[in-house]
Design a protein around this motif. Structure first.
Motif, PDB file in Angstrom:
ATOM      1  N   LEU A   1      36.195  25.960  29.309  1.00 28.00           N
ATOM      2  CA  LEU A   1      37.000  27.105  29.718  1.00 28.00           C
ATOM      3  C   LEU A   1      36.871  27.320  31.224  1.00 28.00           C
ATOM      4  CD1 LEU A   1      38.755  29.580  29.006  1.00 28.00           C
ATOM      5  CD2 LEU A   1      36.637  30.830  28.586  1.00 28.00           C
ATOM      6  N   ASP A   2      35.671  27.156  31.764  1.00 28.86           N
ATOM      7  CA  ASP A   2      35.479  27.306  33.208  1.00 28.86           C
ATOM      8  C   ASP A   2      36.304  26.288  33.988  1.00 28.86           C
ATOM      9  OD1 ASP A   2      33.746  29.472  32.928  1.00 28.86           O
ATOM     10  OD2 ASP A   2      31.949  28.216  32.983  1.00 28.86           O
ATOM     11  N   ASP A   3      36.378  25.043  33.493  1.00 31.96           N
ATOM     12  CA  ASP A   3      37.196  24.014  34.151  1.00 31.96           C
ATOM     13  C   ASP A   3      38.666  24.417  34.146  1.00 31.96           C
ATOM     14  OD1 ASP A   3      34.912  22.387  34.442  1.00 31.96           O
ATOM     15  OD2 ASP A   3      35.297  21.366  32.526  1.00 31.96           O
ATOM     16  N   GLN A   4      39.115  24.925  33.018  1.00 31.20           N
ATOM     17  CA  GLN A   4      40.516  25.321  32.900  1.00 31.20           C
ATOM     18  C   GLN A   4      40.815  26.536  33.777  1.00 31.20           C
ATOM     19  OE1 GLN A   4      41.444  25.518  28.697  1.00 31.20           O
ATOM     20  NE2 GLN A   4      41.689  23.301  28.623  1.00 31.20           N
ATOM     21  N   LEU A   5      39.920  27.501  33.792  1.00 28.82           N
ATOM     22  CA  LEU A   5      40.112  28.668  34.652  1.00 28.82           C
ATOM     23  C   LEU A   5      40.133  28.252  36.121  1.00 28.82           C
ATOM     24  CD1 LEU A   5      40.474  31.678  35.071  1.00 28.82           C
ATOM     25  CD2 LEU A   5      37.969  31.926  34.933  1.00 28.82           C
ATOM     26  N   ALA A   6      39.272  27.326  36.508  1.00 31.67           N
ATOM     27  CA  ALA A   6      39.256  26.848  37.897  1.00 31.67           C
ATOM     28  C   ALA A   6      40.607  26.237  38.277  1.00 31.67           C
ATOM     29  CB  ALA A   6      38.124  25.836  38.097  1.00 31.67           C
ATOM     30  N   THR A   7      41.228  25.528  37.350  1.00 34.38           N
ATOM     31  CA  THR A   7      42.547  24.940  37.607  1.00 34.38           C
ATOM     32  C   THR A   7      43.589  26.031  37.826  1.00 34.38           C
ATOM     33  OG1 THR A   7      42.021  22.952  36.352  1.00 34.38           O
ATOM     34  CG2 THR A   7      44.357  23.478  36.605  1.00 34.38           C
ATOM     35  N   VAL A   8      43.556  27.050  36.991  1.00 35.47           N
ATOM     36  CA  VAL A   8      44.512  28.154  37.132  1.00 35.47           C
ATOM     37  C   VAL A   8      44.270  28.899  38.447  1.00 35.47           C
ATOM     38  CG1 VAL A   8      45.358  30.316  36.138  1.00 35.47           C
ATOM     39  CG2 VAL A   8      44.802  28.387  34.636  1.00 35.47           C
ATOM     40  N   LEU A   9      43.011  29.174  38.768  1.00 35.64           N
ATOM     41  CA  LEU A   9      42.701  29.884  40.018  1.00 35.64           C
ATOM     42  C   LEU A   9      43.101  29.064  41.243  1.00 35.64           C
ATOM     43  CD1 LEU A   9      39.269  31.525  39.132  1.00 35.64           C
ATOM     44  CD2 LEU A   9      41.545  32.608  39.227  1.00 35.64           C
ATOM     45  N   ALA A  10      42.927  27.748  41.184  1.00 38.03           N
ATOM     46  CA  ALA A  10      43.357  26.891  42.294  1.00 38.03           C
ATOM     47  C   ALA A  10      44.869  26.989  42.478  1.00 38.03           C
ATOM     48  CB  ALA A  10      42.934  25.443  42.047  1.00 38.03           C
TER      49      ALA A  10
ATOM     50  N   ALA B   1      45.420  33.401  31.538  1.00 39.51           N
ATOM     51  CA  ALA B   1      46.257  34.190  32.447  1.00 39.51           C
ATOM     52  C   ALA B   1      45.563  35.504  32.795  1.00 39.51           C
ATOM     53  CB  ALA B   1      47.618  34.449  31.807  1.00 39.51           C
ATOM     54  N   TRP B   2      44.989  36.136  31.779  1.00 37.40           N
ATOM     55  CA  TRP B   2      44.303  37.415  31.981  1.00 37.40           C
ATOM     56  C   TRP B   2      43.055  37.237  32.846  1.00 37.40           C
ATOM     57  CZ3 TRP B   2      46.438  41.912  31.144  1.00 37.40           C
ATOM     58  CH2 TRP B   2      45.646  43.054  31.143  1.00 37.40           C
ATOM     59  N   LEU B   3      42.284  36.186  32.576  1.00 34.90           N
ATOM     60  CA  LEU B   3      41.090  35.917  33.378  1.00 34.90           C
ATOM     61  C   LEU B   3      41.441  35.638  34.836  1.00 34.90           C
ATOM     62  CD1 LEU B   3      39.031  33.699  30.902  1.00 34.90           C
ATOM     63  CD2 LEU B   3      38.468  36.020  31.663  1.00 34.90           C
ATOM     64  N   ALA B   4      42.558  34.934  35.063  1.00 34.63           N
ATOM     65  CA  ALA B   4      42.989  34.648  36.436  1.00 34.63           C
ATOM     66  C   ALA B   4      43.329  35.943  37.166  1.00 34.63           C
ATOM     67  CB  ALA B   4      44.181  33.698  36.429  1.00 34.63           C
ATOM     68  N   ALA B   5      44.046  36.833  36.502  1.00 34.09           N
ATOM     69  CA  ALA B   5      44.390  38.116  37.120  1.00 34.09           C
ATOM     70  C   ALA B   5      43.139  38.948  37.371  1.00 34.09           C
ATOM     71  CB  ALA B   5      45.364  38.880  36.233  1.00 34.09           C
ATOM     72  N   ASP B   6      42.183  38.874  36.456  1.00 35.95           N
ATOM     73  CA  ASP B   6      40.925  39.604  36.626  1.00 35.95           C
ATOM     74  C   ASP B   6      40.137  39.057  37.815  1.00 35.95           C
ATOM     75  OD1 ASP B   6      39.023  41.607  35.638  1.00 35.95           O
ATOM     76  OD2 ASP B   6      37.771  39.873  35.138  1.00 35.95           O
ATOM     77  N   ALA B   7      40.180  37.741  37.996  1.00 36.90           N
ATOM     78  CA  ALA B   7      39.438  37.107  39.100  1.00 36.90           C
ATOM     79  C   ALA B   7      40.139  37.262  40.451  1.00 36.90           C
ATOM     80  CB  ALA B   7      39.240  35.622  38.798  1.00 36.90           C
TER      81      ALA B   7
ATOM     82  N   ALA C   1      51.803  39.701  38.678  1.00 37.64           N
ATOM     83  CA  ALA C   1      51.956  40.175  37.302  1.00 37.64           C
ATOM     84  C   ALA C   1      51.455  39.106  36.352  1.00 37.64           C
ATOM     85  CB  ALA C   1      53.418  40.492  37.009  1.00 37.64           C
ATOM     86  N   VAL C   2      51.150  39.541  35.140  1.00 41.91           N
ATOM     87  CA  VAL C   2      50.759  38.628  34.067  1.00 41.91           C
ATOM     88  C   VAL C   2      51.761  38.804  32.935  1.00 41.91           C
ATOM     89  CG1 VAL C   2      48.981  38.061  32.352  1.00 41.91           C
ATOM     90  CG2 VAL C   2      48.317  38.724  34.669  1.00 41.91           C
ATOM     91  N   VAL C   3      52.233  37.680  32.402  1.00 43.51           N
ATOM     92  CA  VAL C   3      53.139  37.703  31.259  1.00 43.51           C
ATOM     93  C   VAL C   3      52.425  36.990  30.120  1.00 43.51           C
ATOM     94  CG1 VAL C   3      55.377  36.977  30.354  1.00 43.51           C
ATOM     95  CG2 VAL C   3      55.156  37.665  32.763  1.00 43.51           C
ATOM     96  N   LEU C   4      52.322  37.666  28.972  1.00 40.01           N
ATOM     97  CA  LEU C   4      51.645  37.113  27.803  1.00 40.01           C
ATOM     98  C   LEU C   4      52.707  36.773  26.757  1.00 40.01           C
ATOM     99  CD1 LEU C   4      48.779  39.776  27.605  1.00 40.01           C
ATOM    100  CD2 LEU C   4      48.814  37.621  28.904  1.00 40.01           C
ATOM    101  N   VAL C   5      52.808  35.486  26.410  1.00 39.26           N
ATOM    102  CA  VAL C   5      53.828  35.013  25.473  1.00 39.26           C
ATOM    103  C   VAL C   5      53.155  34.533  24.188  1.00 39.26           C
ATOM    104  CG1 VAL C   5      55.697  33.361  25.098  1.00 39.26           C
ATOM    105  CG2 VAL C   5      55.290  34.268  27.403  1.00 39.26           C
ATOM    106  N   GLY C   6      53.423  35.209  23.091  1.00 41.67           N
ATOM    107  CA  GLY C   6      52.938  34.759  21.790  1.00 41.67           C
ATOM    108  C   GLY C   6      51.438  34.759  21.646  1.00 41.67           C
ATOM    109  N   GLY C   7      50.768  35.677  22.283  1.00 42.99           N
ATOM    110  CA  GLY C   7      49.322  35.753  22.161  1.00 42.99           C
ATOM    111  C   GLY C   7      48.791  36.949  22.922  1.00 42.99           C
TER     112      GLY C   7
END
Length: 171
Positions: free
Chosen positions: A63-72, A93-99, A106-112
């Motif tokens: 999860l940390d690897d994936q979050l790092a990709t989103v934050l980059a 998406a939520w973790l990226a906005a939090d970080a 904005a954050v858009v949550l689709v189907g989850g």
């Protein structure tokens, strides 16, 4: 939150957006091809992300690897992007906005929806030998998938499973 392009195109330059698209479990960035094409035709800048462990051959992605990709990707935009998370990736998406609260428009949550603080990420499917294999379409049957037909794509063959990781705090 960024505004959308008005029909008369007044102020169009100010309303175009960088839109980061994060697909859910077992899917890579190509899941967004149709959406990205439509967004481009409207003048936006879509960025479909392929996360580590989802189609790239990385079998130990966390999860940390994936979050790092989103934050980059967030950090690489010139302005404040809209971050779109699909299915289990709504947590990312939520973790990226939090970080990056001052960097995300904005954050858009689709189907989850994001997992609760301290709860495991994506713990709703069986883990076998450290991976979460695609369970087929049966668990997804119901009103939300009623319009899918036999031609609905399966996850990319190069990404048949999702590596499991320990529970992560979502706060």
């Amino acid at each position: 939150m960024a505004s959308s392009v008005s029909p008369d195109r007044t102020g169009e330059r100010d309303s175009l957006m960088d839109i980061l698209l994060i697909a859910g479990l077992w899917l890579d960035g190509s899941a967004w091809d149709g959406v990205a094409s439509e967004l481009r035709s409207r003048g936006h800048r879509p960025v479909p992300l392929t996360l580590p462990g989802q189609g790239d051959g990385a079998t130990s992605a966390t999860l940390d690897d994936q979050l790092a990709t989103v934050l980059a990707a967030v950090d690489a935009t010139a302005g404040k992007p809209v971050v779109v998370g699909h299915s289990a990736a709504t947590t990312l998406a939520w973790l990226a906005a939090d970080a990056r609260p001052d960097k995300v428009a904005a954050v858009v949550l689709v189907g989850g929806f994001p997992t609760s603080d301290g709860k495991p990420y994506a713990d709703f499917f069986e883990i076998r030998d450290g991976v979460m294999p695609f369970p087929g379409w049966e668990p997804f049957e119901g009103p939300d998938s009623a319009d899918l037909d036999a031609d609905a794509p399966s996850p990319p063959p190069r990404s048949p499973s999702r590596r499991a990781w320990p529970p992560a705090s979502c706060g």
